[in-house]
Design an enzyme around this catalytic site. Sequence first.
Site, mmCIF file in Angstrom:
data_model
loop_
_atom_site.group_PDB
_atom_site.id
_atom_site.type_symbol
_atom_site.label_atom_id
_atom_site.label_comp_id
_atom_site.label_asym_id
_atom_site.label_seq_id
_atom_site.Cartn_x
_atom_site.Cartn_y
_atom_site.Cartn_z
ATOM 1 N N GLY A 1 -7.913 11.532 -1.090
ATOM 2 C CA GLY A 1 -8.818 10.386 -1.059
ATOM 3 C C GLY A 1 -8.303 9.153 -1.766
ATOM 4 O O GLY A 1 -9.053 8.181 -1.936
ATOM 5 N N GLU B 1 3.388 2.731 9.284
ATOM 6 C CA GLU B 1 3.037 3.745 10.274
ATOM 7 C C GLU B 1 1.726 3.318 10.932
ATOM 8 O O GLU B 1 0.676 3.351 10.282
ATOM 9 C CB GLU B 1 2.883 5.122 9.621
ATOM 10 C CG GLU B 1 4.170 5.639 8.999
ATOM 11 C CD GLU B 1 3.982 6.984 8.328
ATOM 12 O OE1 GLU B 1 4.346 8.000 8.936
ATOM 13 O OE2 GLU B 1 3.454 6.998 7.207
ATOM 14 N N VAL C 1 0.842 -1.192 0.000
ATOM 15 C CA VAL C 1 0.000 0.000 0.000
ATOM 16 C C VAL C 1 0.879 1.245 0.000
ATOM 17 O O VAL C 1 1.768 1.393 0.847
ATOM 18 C CB VAL C 1 -0.925 0.017 1.234
ATOM 19 C CG1 VAL C 1 -1.785 1.279 1.238
ATOM 20 C CG2 VAL C 1 -1.809 -1.227 1.252
ATOM 21 N N TYR D 1 -4.093 3.022 9.851
ATOM 22 C CA TYR D 1 -5.153 2.096 9.469
ATOM 23 C C TYR D 1 -6.302 1.964 10.470
ATOM 24 O O TYR D 1 -7.288 1.294 10.185
ATOM 25 C CB TYR D 1 -4.547 0.719 9.168
ATOM 26 C CG TYR D 1 -3.669 0.757 7.945
ATOM 27 C CD1 TYR D 1 -4.236 0.722 6.678
ATOM 28 C CD2 TYR D 1 -2.287 0.878 8.055
ATOM 29 C CE1 TYR D 1 -3.440 0.783 5.544
ATOM 30 C CE2 TYR D 1 -1.479 0.950 6.924
ATOM 31 C CZ TYR D 1 -2.063 0.903 5.668
ATOM 32 O OH TYR D 1 -1.275 0.982 4.536
ATOM 33 N N PHE E 1 4.720 -9.575 5.026
ATOM 34 C CA PHE E 1 4.223 -9.771 3.661
ATOM 35 C C PHE E 1 3.941 -8.425 3.008
ATOM 36 O O PHE E 1 3.283 -8.320 2.021
ATOM 37 C CB PHE E 1 2.969 -10.659 3.670
ATOM 38 C CG PHE E 1 1.888 -10.209 4.633
ATOM 39 C CD1 PHE E 1 0.974 -9.238 4.256
ATOM 40 C CD2 PHE E 1 1.800 -10.750 5.909
ATOM 41 C CE1 PHE E 1 -0.025 -8.828 5.138
ATOM 42 C CE2 PHE E 1 0.798 -10.358 6.800
ATOM 43 C CZ PHE E 1 -0.111 -9.391 6.401
#
Length: 415
Positions: free
Chosen positions: A92, A119, A82, A123, A415
């Site tokens: 966004g 970080e 990500v 999330y 992962f």
Amino acid sequence: MTTELRVLAPAEWDTWYATLERAFGGVEESKEEHALWRDLTEFDRSVGVWDGEACVGTAGAFSFRMTVPGGAELPVAGVTMVSVAATHRRRGVLTSMMRRQLDDVRARGEAVAVLTASEPMIYGRFGYGVGTFEMRAGIDTARVGIAVPEGTDDIRLRYAPVTDEVVRNTCEEIYARAVAGRPGMLARQPGWERVPLLDPEKDRDGASALQCVLASDAEGTVLGFARFRVKPEWSAAGADGVVLLDDLEAAGPYAPQAYAALWRFLFGIDLTSRLTALNRPSDDAWQHLVTDVRRSAVTLRDSMHVRLVDVGAALEARTYRAPVDVVFEVEDAFCPWNEGRWRLTGDAKGAVCARTADPAEIALSVRELGAAYLGGVPLTGLAAAGRVRELREGAVAEASVAFGSDVAPWLAHGF
């Protein structure tokens, strides 16, 4: 500026992965790493955000099977890779990828998504809670001894070629036996046996190539292994090398002896005086073998973040250490299908979790439920922090005992 979110095409992988590398500092990985991660990429589970011909966002997922309390292997989405380009922050991009990803996870019937975070503050707003921790240690082996159990001297140790197919398969068999006994561990799917062996020379920082030692009983049955590196260092007083432990597992009837023999070996490698371990379970048994845990520099840090995508299915997939019958009031603004009241009834044999109109007894967000899911984060602690509200006296303590795990949950590799 308009952007487009789309499923990754194989021809776009190099550009997509370069965007990820730039977001993590811009240091290009080795050809060995590129080849491995391209091979493991699940293209139908990977998305990119594009601004014209420029890739400005990346996200992917791996199809894993993870052990949950009770020993079952649950299909989970391993969220990975990500990133958002620094030029496109606060527009966004991340939210759009998280939205697309969790909708896809739900459509695939996976009740849980997991990730490791560069970080940890990122999330929580998407419903992820810290569910496992990793122990780090820096042991002064010149001053710390190790006391081993009876029978350890009967264990035989030998060096083995790390990449030899028989050795690799033997280590994988031992790892697989450990998976069933510890929540949070991932059953390695085909191709993932390559991950622990990843050993790019540029990342060694003066240490040796990866080494392997096997522990066997008198009949030659392999009971455990350790994979590690040695970094030679010298001071004015002489040799001051460091043993860098990658992974160590033992299984079978003499697992404690094999485990202790491997640790004793690591403590005694010539020309070293320190041992560094960066990812061990928080309840790892070596802490009970050493003569001075204070000189072992033990620290904890967050590891796997857990997100319940289908609250009912996730809570039914695991068992509970004590009988539990409780009604949760769940808040989940990002995945509103989880919102509302759920009655969980379960014990060590199984569980049922269904919608209910009964009065709520515990109120919490899906993030706290994810944190507690694998049994390593007590609901009582979350309640003490004001993250869980008790609506029936005694409900939190009862549920906290039930959710607990006999062994600490742990993610053995990233992962």
